[in-house]
Design an enzyme around this catalytic site. Structure first.
Site, PDB file in Angstrom:
ATOM      1  N   ASN A 255     -14.726   4.963   4.302  1.00 49.48           N
ATOM      2  CA  ASN A 255     -13.288   4.702   4.150  1.00 49.48           C
ATOM      3  C   ASN A 255     -12.445   5.455   5.182  1.00 49.48           C
ATOM      4  OD1 ASN A 255     -13.381   7.316   3.120  1.00 49.48           O
ATOM      5  ND2 ASN A 255     -11.758   6.917   1.660  1.00 49.48           N
TER       6      ASN A 255
ATOM      7  N   LYS B  61     -15.139  -1.695   3.821  1.00 50.55           N
ATOM      8  CA  LYS B  61     -15.757  -0.374   3.703  1.00 50.55           C
ATOM      9  C   LYS B  61     -17.242  -0.379   4.088  1.00 50.55           C
ATOM     10  CE  LYS B  61     -12.573   1.728   0.384  1.00 50.55           C
ATOM     11  NZ  LYS B  61     -12.410   2.455  -0.869  1.00 50.55           N
TER      12      LYS B  61
ATOM     13  N   ASP C  75     -13.504   9.112  -0.341  1.00 49.39           N
ATOM     14  CA  ASP C  75     -13.311   8.778  -1.768  1.00 49.39           C
ATOM     15  C   ASP C  75     -14.147   9.730  -2.627  1.00 49.39           C
ATOM     16  OD1 ASP C  75     -11.572   6.657  -1.424  1.00 49.39           O
ATOM     17  OD2 ASP C  75     -13.150   5.139  -1.372  1.00 49.39           O
TER      18      ASP C  75
ATOM     19  N   TYR D 130      -4.020   3.095 -10.218  1.00 48.13           N
ATOM     20  CA  TYR D 130      -2.844   3.970 -10.390  1.00 48.13           C
ATOM     21  C   TYR D 130      -1.558   3.152 -10.455  1.00 48.13           C
ATOM     22  CZ  TYR D 130      -3.596   3.294  -5.459  1.00 48.13           C
ATOM     23  OH  TYR D 130      -3.873   2.719  -4.250  1.00 48.13           O
TER      24      TYR D 130
ATOM     25  N   GLY E 223     -17.295  -1.219  -4.075  1.00 46.84           N
ATOM     26  CA  GLY E 223     -17.313  -0.008  -3.249  1.00 46.84           C
ATOM     27  C   GLY E 223     -17.003   1.258  -4.039  1.00 46.84           C
TER      28      GLY E 223
ATOM     29  N   SER F 171       0.843  -1.194   0.000  1.00 44.09           N
ATOM     30  CA  SER F 171       0.000   0.000   0.000  1.00 44.09           C
ATOM     31  C   SER F 171       0.878   1.242   0.000  1.00 44.09           C
ATOM     32  CB  SER F 171      -0.874   0.008   1.252  1.00 44.09           C
ATOM     33  OG  SER F 171      -1.414   1.289   1.441  1.00 44.09           O
TER      34      SER F 171
END
Ligand code: NAP
Length: 412
Positions: A77, A56, A93, A193, A120, A13
Site C-alpha cells: 500500500n 495493492k 496497513d 470508518y 487485501g 478519499s
C-alpha cells in the site's frame, strides 16, 4: 507531483486531509485507470505513493524490492522511488492494524479470530493475528468453506474483524452478522470508518463489547507511509492527533429534546459558533412534503409523519460535520436512535416545561399533553444523550456549553 494516492475509482478519499494533518501538503489523488497503471509506475512524476483498491497486489510486479511485511502479506500500500529510480514496496496497513488492536487492548495471542472478507485488508488482518499467535484464524468468504451460512458454527469466536465494505456509507444499516450469536465474543473491530459507528459496531456497543472503527488504522498507516517518504521517525502520537482531528471533523453535533425546547435556535447559534452547516430535520420533512407539520399530521396521521421523519433522517445521518436539530419525537424509534449515533455526538437540550413553545406542535399543544410527553420521553432522551445542557431561552449559553463540551471531547 511528489506524493499521492493511486487507485481506481478513488471516490471521496480522506487521504489528502490526513496527510495534510500529518505534514505533507499538496498530496494528490490520482484515479488511475488500469490501462495507465504501468506507464505511470514506470515513468510517472512522483517520489512516493499510497496504493488502494484495486492495485495493492498489481503494483508488486513493478517493485524492485519488497519489505518483509509486504512480501508476507502479499499486498503493497506504499511505494517509494529511490534516487536510482528503483521502486520499493511496503505494507503500512500492518502497523495500522497493530496500533488499532493495541489501543483497544486486543491481544491476539491464543484467541480465536473471525475475519470477514477475503480481500487485501483481510490478508493484513490474517498476518497480524498469526504473527501475534492467534490460536485459530477463520476467514469468512461468501463463496468459501467458511461462509455466512455456516459461520454461527464457530461459537467459540473471541475476536471479530470486519474487513469488507459492508456497512459503509451509504449502506449505513447493513451488517453481515448477528454478534449476539457468538457467546464468547470479547472484542469487535470494523476497518470501516465511514460511518464512524457501523451497524456492526453499534451492535457491539449495545452488547457492551470493546469495539473500534478503522480511523486510527488509517491514520497510523498514513503516518508510517510518511516515515518512509520522508525518511524520518514520526511518533505514534501524531497518528492519534490526526485521528482525533478527523473524527471531530466527521462527527455531527445532534440536538435532541422536547418539542419547543429551542433545538432549532440553539442549532443555528452553534452553526455560527462552530462554522458548520446547520440542518433541521423538521424543515427537511416539510420541504419534502411541501406542507407544514400540522398539515402532515392532519393528512397522514402521526404514523405517516414518522415514516417521513425516518426517511429524512436516513439522508441526514450519513452526513459529516453538521449541526443537526431533530424533532421532539425523532428518538422514539430504535432505528432512528441508531442512525443518529452512527456519525453523531448527541446533546439533550433541556428547558422548563412552562417555557417550551407549544404553537404548531401537534403532540404538545396543551400543558397536560406536554407533561405527558415529558414523562414518556424523558428516559429515552437521557439514555441516548452523550451530554445534556439547559436552555435559558435568553442567551447563547447552551450553544456555548455544547461547543465547549464538543471541543473538549476531541481534545482529550
Ligand atoms: P477488497 O480487497 O475489495 O476486499 C473486500 C472483501 O470484502 C472482498 O474480497 C469480499 O470477500 C468482501 N465483500 C465485498 N463485498 C461484499 C458483500 N457485499 N458482502 C460480503 N462480503 C463482501 O477491499 P479491502 O482493501 O480488503 O478493504 C475492505 C474494507 O476495509 C474496505 O471497506 C476498506 O475501506 C477497509 N479498509 C480500511 C483500512 C483502514 O485503514 N481503516 C485499510 C484497508 C481497508 P469475499 O468475496 O471473500 O466474501
Amino acid at each position: 507531483m511528489k506524493y499521492g494516492l493511486i487507485g481506481y475509482p478513488l471516490g471521496h478519499s480522506m487521504s489528502p486531509q490526513l496527510h495534510g494533518l500529518l505534514g505533507i501538503e499538496n498530496y494528490e489523488l490520482l484515479p488511475l485507470p488500469p490501462e495507465n497503471l504501468e506507464a505511470f509506475l514506470l515513468e510517472g512524476d512522483f517520489l512516493g505513493l499510497n496504493v488502494t483498491i484495486p492495485y495493492k497486489r498489481a503494483v508488486m510486479a513493478y517493485c524492485d524490492k519488497l519489505s518483509s511485511q509486504a512480501e508476507d502479506i502479499g499486498s503493497v500500500n506504499t511505494l517509494l522511488r529511490d534516487k536510482q529510480g528503483r521502486l520499493h514496496g511496503y505494507n503500512t496497513d500492518y502497523v495500522g492494524l497493530e496500533l488499532l488492536a493495541k489501543a483497544l487492548g486486543i491481544c491476539f495471542a491464543g484467541k480465536r479470530v473471525l475475519i470477514l472478507g477475503s480481500g487485501g485488508a483481510s490478508l493484513t488482518c490474517r498476518a497480524v493475528a498469526k504473527n501475534e499467535g492467534a490460536a485459530e484464524i477463520r476467514v469468512v468468504s461468501r463463496q468459501g468453506p467458511v461462509n455466512y451460512k455456516n459461520v454461527y458454527e464457530f461459537r467459540d469466536t473471541e475476536i471479530i474483524i470486519n474487513a469488507t465494505p459492508v456497512g459503509m456509507y451509504p449502506n449505513l444499516e447493513e451488517k453481515l452478522l448477528e454478534l449476539k450469536r457468538f457467546p464468547n465474543l470479547e472484542a469487535v473491530l470494523d476497518l470501516i470508518y465511514n460511518p464512524l459507528r457501523s451497524a456492526l459496531l453499534l451492535d457491539a456497543e449495545e452488547l457492551g463489547l470493546p469495539h473500534a472503527n478503522g480511523l486510527l488504522m488509517l491514520a497510523q498507516q498514513a503516518k508510517a507511509a510518511e516515515e518512509i517518504f520522508l525518511n524520518k521517525e514520526i511518533p505514534d502520537s501524531h497518528s492519534w492527533k490526526a485521528k482525533k482531528a478527523l473524527e471531530k471533523q466527521m462527527t455531527n453535533i445532534v440536538l435532541i429534546g422536547m418539542p419547543g425546547c429551542g433545538k432549532s435556535t440553539i442549532a443555528r447559534q452553534l452553526a455560527d459558533l462552530c462554522g458548520r452547516e446547520y440542518l433541521d430535520l423538521d424543515i427537511l420533512i416539510q420541504e419534502q412534503a411541501s406542507c407544514s407539520i400540522p398539515q402532515i399530521f392532519q393528512k397522514e396521521g402521526e404514523n405517516g409523519f414518522r415514516l417521513r421523519e425516518s426517511a429524512a433522517l436516513r439522508e441526514l445521518a450519513g452526513k459529516h460535520g453538521k449541526i443537526i436539530a431533530c424533532g421532539g419525537g425523532t428518538v422514539l424509534s430504535p432505528e432512528n436512535r441508531r442512525l443518529l449515533r452512527q456519525n453523531g455526538r448527541i446533546y439533550l437540550l433541556k428547558g422548563e416545561l412552562s417555557r417550551l413553545e407549544r404553537r404548531g406542535r401537534p403532540l404538545s399543544d396543551s400543558p397536560e399533553a406536554l407533561v405527558r410527553l415529558a414523562r414518556d420521553r424523558g428516559p429515552i432522551y437521557e439514555a441516548l444523550a452523550d451530554a445534556a445542557f439547559c436552555n435559558d431561552f435568553l442567551s447563547e449559553s447552551a450553544a456555548r456549553q455544547i461547543k465547549e463540551d464538543f471541543d473538549a471531547h476531541f481534545n482529550n
